[in-house]
Design a protein around this motif. Structure first.
Motif, short mmCIF file in Angstrom:
data_model
loop_
_atom_site.label_atom_id
_atom_site.label_comp_id
_atom_site.label_asym_id
_atom_site.label_seq_id
_atom_site.Cartn_x
_atom_site.Cartn_y
_atom_site.Cartn_z
N ILE A 257 0.85 -1.20 0.00
CA ILE A 257 0.00 0.00 0.00
C ILE A 257 0.88 1.24 0.00
N ILE A 258 0.52 2.22 -0.85
CA ILE A 258 1.14 3.53 -0.74
C ILE A 258 0.04 4.54 -0.42
N PHE A 259 0.43 5.56 0.33
CA PHE A 259 -0.51 6.61 0.70
C PHE A 259 0.15 7.95 0.48
N SER A 260 -0.61 8.89 -0.07
CA SER A 260 -0.08 10.24 -0.31
C SER A 260 -1.13 11.24 0.14
N LEU A 261 -0.79 12.03 1.17
CA LEU A 261 -1.72 13.01 1.70
C LEU A 261 -1.29 14.42 1.31
N HIS A 262 -2.15 15.12 0.58
CA HIS A 262 -1.97 16.54 0.26
C HIS A 262 -0.63 16.84 -0.41
N ALA A 263 -0.20 15.92 -1.30
CA ALA A 263 0.96 16.21 -2.14
C ALA A 263 0.54 17.28 -3.14
N CYS A 264 1.30 18.36 -3.21
CA CYS A 264 0.87 19.53 -3.98
C CYS A 264 1.00 19.32 -5.48
N THR A 268 1.27 14.61 -6.54
CA THR A 268 0.33 13.48 -6.46
C THR A 268 0.49 12.56 -7.66
N ASP A 269 0.70 13.14 -8.85
CA ASP A 269 0.89 12.32 -10.05
C ASP A 269 2.13 11.45 -9.93
N GLY A 275 3.68 4.42 -7.19
CA GLY A 275 2.90 3.26 -6.79
C GLY A 275 2.94 2.17 -7.84
N LEU A 276 2.88 2.55 -9.10
CA LEU A 276 2.97 1.57 -10.19
C LEU A 276 4.37 0.98 -10.27
N ALA A 280 2.52 -1.58 -6.29
CA ALA A 280 1.64 -1.51 -5.13
C ALA A 280 0.31 -2.19 -5.40
N LYS A 281 -0.17 -2.93 -4.42
CA LYS A 281 -1.48 -3.57 -4.55
C LYS A 281 -2.61 -2.55 -4.35
N ALA A 282 -2.34 -1.52 -3.57
CA ALA A 282 -3.34 -0.47 -3.34
C ALA A 282 -2.66 0.88 -3.33
N ILE A 283 -3.31 1.87 -3.95
CA ILE A 283 -2.81 3.24 -4.01
C ILE A 283 -3.89 4.16 -3.47
#
Length: 403
Positions: A257-264, A268-269, A275-276, A280-283
């Motif tokens: 799992i990867i998580f990205s919070l409020h990447a400007c 985020t892209d 993640g790819l 990652a199984k979940a993004i």
């Protein structure tokens, strides 16, 4: 028993006013081409006022709206015109209704149902409870030694619990799909002060008893040092904080799992791309500051829709909101092309933060025909926007090879 439309409207009106209306279900649209296939109704109390919640189903998705009594009666009248079957449940009685050509056939039967508490804002059962001392929350200043959450930290406390709910749901789905076992590799991009990263560690270790590896990544060296110091002080094993850029991260492979919070903006892209790359199984991503589409669509000559004389184009605040939504819709569609089942959900209430959209992608099996259909939708949307998004160039190697 044959009754007219007014009779049924009065059943709604009287039961709502007497506070005995429990629920109603409208089904079987009169028009077979109707976009809505079913509507559920139930009462809710919001700030001491009774509203009727309409849950309308369209394309296997549910859309919710809470409406005041007067407006709800207008909508109920419309529903009686649009659906053939209706079930109304009130305290002590059920009404089964079939729409005829001129009137309605009504059958009444007794029940033992009683309207439950209508409090829409009732106390929520959190994964981390208020009043239970949690070391990392005490250290980060969210709660006191007694476990009581500080008043000015309650929004953060709610955000942490909402985050853990999404993580919990995601892990369950990954396990159901047999994509993971009881060991998890997790990367938190742009972790900042790491409230959520420490919450994840607590959840995996103390609530779920998983084995795990967690890495938090951020550009701020001093913040990452402080997080590592806190992790050491709290004896948080298998948790590491690194300083660096998302684009350059290659610490792990085959991440779960990867998580990205409020990447400007485009950060985020790059998180989606990473993640790819990490398989990652979940993004999961909560985007922020979507500037790219706004700038490119402001300058495009390919779409008259965004002309400054058009309704959205000439109002800056509307244009900004539209381009933000378009950005995240594009991201969700791009992830689907790359083999993920995507959902776009509310991360936290709008009253707490305007940056509240969560994009979640979970690996899924995709056949060639389905992929081609999604690609056509993706290309139409890109053509409609009239721009070439950065994300398209970043992710295209991952979906073009499958087409």
């Amino acid at each position: 028993m044959k009754v007219n439309k007014e009779y049924i409207e009065n059943i709604f009106k009287d039961s709502i006013e007497k506070n005995i209306f429990i629920k109603a279900i409208a089904s079987s649209p009169v028009d077979k081409k109707s976009e809505y296939t079913k509507v559920n109704l139930k009462p809710v109390r919001i700030k001491d006022e009774i509203f009727i919640q309409f849950e309308e189903f369209k394309d296997k998705k549910a859309y919710h709206e809470n409406i005041c009594f007067a407006s709800a009666m207008v909508k109920i009248s419309d529903i009686l015109e649009r659906f053939k079957q209706l079930l109304i449940s009130v305290n002590g009685a059920d009404y089964q209704i079939l729409k005829g050509k001129q009137d309605f056939n009504l059958k009444k039967s007794e029940n033992t149902k009683v309207l439950k508490d209508l409090d829409h804002n009732k106390k929520k059962n959190y994964l981390i409870e208020d009043g239970t001392p949690v070391p990392f929350l005490i250290k980060l200043g969210v709660m006191g030694e007694d476990g009581k959450v500080f008043k000015n930290s309650y929004d953060k406390f709610r955000q942490i619990n909402k985050y853990l709910e999404f993580i919990d749901d995601t892990i369950r789905e990954l396990q159901n799909k047999k994509l993971i076992g009881d060991h998890i590799k997790f990367v938190d991009f742009g972790c900042g002060k790491s409230y959520l990263t420490f919450a994840l560690h607590y959840y995996l270790k103390d609530i779920k008893n998983f084995t795990f590896e967690i890495i938090g990544l951020d550009l701020k060296k001093d913040v990452m040092k402080k997080c590592n110091d806190i992790a050491k002080e709290l004896k948080c094993e298998n948790l590491e904080f690194l300083t660096g850029n998302i684009k350059d991260f290659d610490k792990l492979q085959n991440v779960d799992i990867i998580f990205s919070l409020h990447a400007c903006n485009n950060a985020t892209d790059y998180a989606l791309l990473k993640g790819l790359e990490l398989n990652a199984k979940a993004i999961l991503a909560v985007p922020c500051c979507q500037h790219e589409f706004n700038e490119k669509m402001s300058n495009t000559k390919n779409s008259k829709f965004f002309d400054k004389e058009m309704p959205i184009g000439k109002h800056g605040i509307l244009f900004e909101k539209y381009t933000s939504l378009a950005t995240d819709a594009f991201r969700a569609q791009a992830l689907e092309l790359c083999g993920y089942k995507t959902q776009v959900m509310e991360f936290i209430d709008m009253e707490h933060t305007p940056k509240n959209i969560l994009i979640r992608g979970i690996k899924d099996k995709v056949n060639t025909e389905s992929l081609k259909r999604r690609f056509n939708e993706y290309e139409k949307f890109k053509s409609f926007l009239g721009i070439e998004p950065l994300l398209d160039s970043l992710l295209s190697p991952y979906y073009l090879i499958k087409l």
